[in-house]
Design an enzyme around this catalytic site. Structure first.
Site, short mmCIF file in Angstrom:
data_model
loop_
_atom_site.label_atom_id
_atom_site.label_comp_id
_atom_site.label_asym_id
_atom_site.label_seq_id
_atom_site.Cartn_x
_atom_site.Cartn_y
_atom_site.Cartn_z
N ARG A 53 0.85 -1.18 0.00
CA ARG A 53 0.00 0.00 0.00
C ARG A 53 0.89 1.23 0.00
NH1 ARG A 53 2.11 1.88 3.87
NH2 ARG A 53 0.65 3.60 3.63
N GLY A 54 0.24 2.40 -0.15
CA GLY A 54 1.01 3.63 -0.34
C GLY A 54 1.06 3.87 -1.85
N ALA A 55 0.75 5.11 -2.26
CA ALA A 55 0.56 5.38 -3.68
C ALA A 55 1.75 4.96 -4.57
CB ALA A 55 0.24 6.86 -3.86
N ARG A 99 -7.41 -0.60 -7.13
CA ARG A 99 -7.68 0.52 -6.22
C ARG A 99 -7.80 1.79 -7.06
NH1 ARG A 99 -4.33 1.06 -0.83
NH2 ARG A 99 -6.29 2.02 -0.19
N GLN A 217 -2.51 2.26 9.74
CA GLN A 217 -1.19 2.37 9.09
C GLN A 217 -0.23 3.21 9.91
OE1 GLN A 217 -4.13 2.70 7.60
NE2 GLN A 217 -4.09 2.16 5.44
N ASP A 258 -2.23 10.74 -2.40
CA ASP A 258 -2.56 9.67 -3.35
C ASP A 258 -2.89 10.21 -4.73
OD1 ASP A 258 -3.21 8.49 -0.51
OD2 ASP A 258 -2.77 6.84 -1.88
N ASN A 268 -5.75 12.19 0.18
CA ASN A 268 -4.83 11.39 1.00
C ASN A 268 -5.69 10.61 2.00
OD1 ASN A 268 -2.12 10.59 1.75
ND2 ASN A 268 -2.41 11.76 3.64
N LYS A 269 -5.05 9.81 2.81
CA LYS A 269 -5.76 8.93 3.75
C LYS A 269 -6.83 9.67 4.52
CE LYS A 269 -5.47 5.41 4.18
NZ LYS A 269 -6.42 4.55 3.44
O1 MRU Z 1 -4.70 3.03 1.91
P1 MRU Z 1 -3.22 3.28 1.89
O2 MRU Z 1 -2.51 2.76 3.08
O3 MRU Z 1 -2.61 2.82 0.59
O4 MRU Z 1 -3.09 4.87 1.93
C1 MRU Z 1 -1.83 5.44 1.85
C2 MRU Z 1 -1.83 6.91 2.02
O5 MRU Z 1 -2.86 7.54 2.11
C3 MRU Z 1 -0.51 7.60 1.98
O6 MRU Z 1 -0.54 8.75 2.76
C4 MRU Z 1 -0.21 8.00 0.52
O7 MRU Z 1 -0.31 6.90 -0.33
C5 MRU Z 1 1.14 8.60 0.38
S1 MRU Z 1 2.36 7.36 0.68
C6 MRU Z 1 3.79 7.64 0.15
#
Ligand code: MRU
Length: 367
Positions: A53-55, A99, A217, A258, A268-269
């Protein structure tokens, strides 16, 4: 400037040529369990379930997944170039469906598609001569593109880290949300990459890490990464952020992204928007750190960003146990959008961008 040695930071995945070794982030921090992914279904499942996970990380993992999938599809077979290309486009489309919000995955799939198309065009150009379309050579070309995407992401992280670290004064107390560290990218991280870089340059910093409900996370991954790196971190629940800020304990907020629209509106999250509102209220600077591969200049504003909605049980349950009536209705958006005007600066590998943001012009200029 000191840099963390590659061996010191955790990794989201390692490319092994015939499979993708992937750290299952759902099991952190209690277990560091590595999965060996060998096909499209396994990589798609890992992205959907947030094992990766993470963009930026899902973009890189998707690119490797596409390589595994096309190899499996044309093992020991000769292929018509057009059938092969159609098969590849179906693979990247399946990965795009995993996603919807993080744009990095879409950019990576588009890039892999372009490489596949060019390979097929080149083969067509020579078919009347000696060369025939060779699926093994095509897969090799795609593999080198996936590796290049990975290496580039690592480099983008280093550059963002240096620009972001300049915004962190010595002694700063930084609030962050979700996980934006090494396992969220192909390198050092985005917001956390800047925090690592500031720490390594000798600045004394203190991080407040939001736990980040529902999937934790922040608690499971950010607190673990920072603790392991020896960076002072205090874990707080999401609902504590306002009071920590009201108490004057936060100098700046640093988060990842994201997808960022042309005007700086940032997905973002879930929970990031609340921090943006609080930042504005308390006059605390809020910075977003993200590579230009997270920009989506085609979107005029954040209203056009598709927000992923996830399963109800992620909210009804806490670590596998029901913490709410099992049938209660739930709303579970995984991301929210913070207006660009709430964001004091957006850090990319190119530097620090200030409002009013105009990423359409910036990216048009980049060619
Ligand atoms: O649902 P996730 O854990 O993939 O969400 C991740 C985030 O929202 C991060 O803040 C975002 O991807 C930036 S990570 C380098």
């Amino acid at each position: 400037m000191t840099h963390l040695a590659a061996t010191e930071i955790p990794r989201a995945f390692l490319w092994k040529g015939d499979h993708l070794a992937l750290l299952d982030q759902t099991r952190l921090p209690t277990e560091q369990h590595w999965l060996m992914l060998r096909n499209l279904e396994e990589v798609a499942e890992a992205i959907k379930m947030l094992r990766v996970r993470g963009a930026p990380a899902i973009g890189v993992a998707g690119a490797y997944g596409a390589v595994l999938a096309i190899r499996n599809a044309w093992k020991d077979q000769s292929a018509e170039a057009s059938d092969w290309l159609n098969g590849f486009l179906e693979i990247t489309e399946a990965l795009r469906q995993t996603r919807p919000t993080a744009v990095n995955l879409f950019h990576c799939m588009d890039r892999m598609d372009r490489v596949a198309r060019v390979f097929v065009e080149d083969a067509r150009g020579t078919e009347s001569g000696m060369k025939r379309f060779d699926p093994a050579a095509a897969a090799e070309r795609l593999e080198s593109e996936a590796v290049a995407i990975h290496r580039e992401d690592e480099e983008l992280c280093s550059r963002m880290g240096s620009h972001g670290a300049e915004l962190i004064p010595d002694g700063a107390r930084i609030l962050t949300h979700c996980n934006t560290g090494a396992v969220a990218t192909g390198g050092l991280g985005t917001a956390l990459g800047a925090i690592y870089t500031a720490h390594l340059s000798g600045k004394k910093i203190q991080v407040y890490a939001d736990e980040t409900r529902p999937l934790l996370q922040g608690g499971r991954i950010t607190a673990w990464e920072l603790f392991e790196a020896g960076i002072p971190v205090k874990l707080i629940t999401d609902s504590m952020a306002a009071s920590v800020m009201a108490d004057g304990k936060v100098d700046l907020i640093m988060v990842g992204a994201d997808r960022i629209a042309a005007n700086g509106d940032t997905a973002n999250k879930i929970g990031t928007l609340g921090l943006g509102v609080l930042a504005k209220h308390f006059g605390i600077p809020m910075y977003v750190v993200a590579p230009t591969t997270t920009l989506d200049p085609a979107l005029a504003s954040g209203q056009e960003i598709v927000i992923e909605e996830r399963k109800a049980d992620e909210v009804r349950q806490f670590q596998g146990q029901y913490s709410a009536p099992p049938e209660v209705d739930v709303f579970n958006p995984a991301f929210d959008v913070t207006p660009g005007e709430f964001i004091s600066g957006i850090v990319t590998e190119l530097g620090v961008h200030r409002p009013p943001y105009d990423f359409r012009t910036l990216m048009a200029g980049k060619g």
